[in-house]
Scaffold this active site. Structure first.
Site, PDB file in Angstrom:
ATOM      1  N   ASN A  86       0.857  -1.197   0.000  1.00 32.23           N
ATOM      2  CA  ASN A  86       0.000   0.000   0.000  1.00 32.23           C
ATOM      3  C   ASN A  86       0.890   1.242   0.000  1.00 32.23           C
ATOM      4  OD1 ASN A  86      -1.915   1.959   0.387  1.00 32.23           O
ATOM      5  ND2 ASN A  86      -2.325   1.434   2.531  1.00 32.23           N
TER       6      ASN A  86
ATOM      7  N   LYS B  85       0.004   4.302  -0.216  1.00 35.07           N
ATOM      8  CA  LYS B  85      -0.614   5.491   0.395  1.00 35.07           C
ATOM      9  C   LYS B  85      -0.403   6.709  -0.511  1.00 35.07           C
ATOM     10  CE  LYS B  85       0.052   3.275   4.821  1.00 35.07           C
ATOM     11  NZ  LYS B  85       0.317   3.368   6.244  1.00 35.07           N
TER      12      LYS B  85
ATOM     13  N   HIS C 109      -9.102   1.136   6.135  1.00 30.27           N
ATOM     14  CA  HIS C 109      -7.766   1.418   6.681  1.00 30.27           C
ATOM     15  C   HIS C 109      -7.906   2.440   7.809  1.00 30.27           C
ATOM     16  CE1 HIS C 109      -3.617   2.622   7.087  1.00 30.27           C
ATOM     17  NE2 HIS C 109      -3.294   1.524   6.437  1.00 30.27           N
TER      18      HIS C 109
ATOM     19  N   GLU D  26      -6.180   4.877   8.585  1.00 30.30           N
ATOM     20  CA  GLU D  26      -5.963   6.270   8.172  1.00 30.30           C
ATOM     21  C   GLU D  26      -7.246   6.878   7.609  1.00 30.30           C
ATOM     22  OE1 GLU D  26      -2.474   5.546   5.803  1.00 30.30           O
ATOM     23  OE2 GLU D  26      -1.365   5.106   7.634  1.00 30.30           O
TER      24      GLU D  26
ATOM     25  N   GLU E  24      -4.709  -5.326  11.222  1.00 30.43           N
ATOM     26  CA  GLU E  24      -3.696  -4.287  11.377  1.00 30.43           C
ATOM     27  C   GLU E  24      -3.853  -3.616  12.734  1.00 30.43           C
ATOM     28  OE1 GLU E  24      -1.979  -2.875   7.474  1.00 30.43           O
ATOM     29  OE2 GLU E  24      -3.648  -1.556   7.908  1.00 30.43           O
TER      30      GLU E  24
ATOM     31  N   GLY F 219       3.259   1.948  10.885  1.00 33.62           N
ATOM     32  CA  GLY F 219       4.265   3.007  10.747  1.00 33.62           C
ATOM     33  C   GLY F 219       5.060   3.266  12.007  1.00 33.62           C
TER      34      GLY F 219
ATOM     35  N   SER G 176       4.032  -2.353  10.238  1.00 32.73           N
ATOM     36  CA  SER G 176       5.489  -2.419  10.328  1.00 32.73           C
ATOM     37  C   SER G 176       6.073  -3.768   9.902  1.00 32.73           C
ATOM     38  CB  SER G 176       5.956  -2.053  11.743  1.00 32.73           C
ATOM     39  OG  SER G 176       5.629  -0.705  12.020  1.00 32.73           O
TER      40      SER G 176
HETATM   41  P1  PGA Z   1       3.383   0.151   7.652  1.00 27.92           P
HETATM   42  O1  PGA Z   1       1.890   0.428   7.151  1.00 27.92           O
HETATM   43  O2  PGA Z   1       3.816  -1.148   6.996  1.00 27.92           O
HETATM   44  O3  PGA Z   1       4.162   1.324   7.180  1.00 27.92           O
HETATM   45  O4  PGA Z   1       3.330   0.002   9.113  1.00 27.92           O
HETATM   46  C1  PGA Z   1       0.953  -0.601   7.087  1.00 27.92           C
HETATM   47  C2  PGA Z   1      -0.377  -0.072   6.672  1.00 27.92           C
HETATM   48  O5  PGA Z   1      -0.681   1.098   6.943  1.00 27.92           O
HETATM   49  O6  PGA Z   1      -1.168  -0.803   6.082  1.00 27.92           O
END
Ligand code: PGA
Length: 254
Positions: free
Chosen positions: A9, A11, A98, A100, A170, A176, A215
């Site tokens: 992803n 983003k 997600h 976000e 997740e 992140g 992560s």
């Molecule tokens: P990340 O993001 O691997 O940077 O932790 C995962 C995600 O937001 O799906």
């Protein structure tokens, strides 16, 4: 043995130069591996036609996906993308729920379930993100949160909702953060999710996958993918680094 699905992803990242460099390398890399593992990248949607031009046409197990979808088919909804438009440009997989989007765009469980529904109606494959915040984890609410996020999908989409779909577990605190969930911890919740879904249906579920996200790197991917109920990853940051991302794909292929 289930064939792992790795989703990258991107983003809100990437530009034309980045894409040309990235896919030149990915094109070379994917050939020997494309039988054992499905790879999906969800770039910002406007770059999809460019990537489709750059990609070799023989990438049977490589797909481009979308990071979002609207619940409407067409009409006065500025800035949105509809499921039919995604189908029109050859997209099959769509990330919804997600964290976000849940937080930055105030997307509710109900809206996400409606998105899930319209995706299924259009024969698209939802990648539904679920998971708990740090506070919810501390308060031992992880299972409760996951249940709630799953229940509403059943309520709106019916018993066959999760056939041909993907859930990405997740934990929000891991996204992140450079601190992924411990493999046993991710396995424990993935096992719970699988069994909870099974407990709510009477038929044998088909083409259902559980990914771990938060992560994931080339350092922790191996231990995570060895867990029984983790069928792949939703990768954020590491999917933008071609060396690291291809290493993760390689690990998922072993
Ligand atoms: P990340 O993001 O691997 O940077 O932790 C995962 C995600 O937001 O799906």
């Amino acid at each position: 043995m289930i064939k792992p699905i790795i989703v990258g992803n991107w983003k809100l990242n990437g530009n034309k130069i980045f894409i040309r460099n990235f896919f030149q390398l990915l094109n070379q890399f994917l050939n020997p591996y494309h039988k054992k593992c499905t790879t999906i990248i969800t770039p910002p949607i406007l770059y999809i036609p460019l990537i489709q031009k750059i990609l070799f046409s023989d990438k049977k197990n490589f797909f481009l996906g979308s990071q979002n979808v609207d619940i409407h088919t067409f009409g006065p909804f500025t800035g949105e993308v509809s499921p039919c438009m995604l189908t029109d440009i050859g997209i099959k997989h769509v990330i919804i729920g997600h964290s976000e989007r849940r937080f930055n765009h105030k997307e509710s469980n109900t809206l996400i379930a409606k998105k899930f529904h319209i995706l299924k109606e259009n024969k698209l494959i939802p990648i539904l993100c679920i998971g708990e915040t740090k506070e919810e984890k501390i308060n031992k609410k992880t299972k409760e949160i996951c249940k709630k996020q799953i229940d509403i999908i059943f309520d709106i989409c019916g018993a066959y909702a999760f056939d041909n779909s993907i859930i990405a577990y997740e934990p929000i605190w891991a996204i992140g953060s450079n601190h992924s969930a411990k493999p046993k911890e991710a396995q424990y919740i993935s096992y719970f999710i699988r069994n909870y879904i099974k407990s709510k249906i009477t038929h044998k579920i088909k083409n259902f996958f559980i990914q771990y996200g938060g992560s994931v790197t080339d350092k922790n991917a191996q231990e995570l993918i060895l867990q029984n109920d983790i069928d792949g990853f939703l990768v954020g940051g590491a999917s933008l680094k071609i060396k690291e991302f291809t290493k993760i794909i390689e690990i998922a292929n072993m």
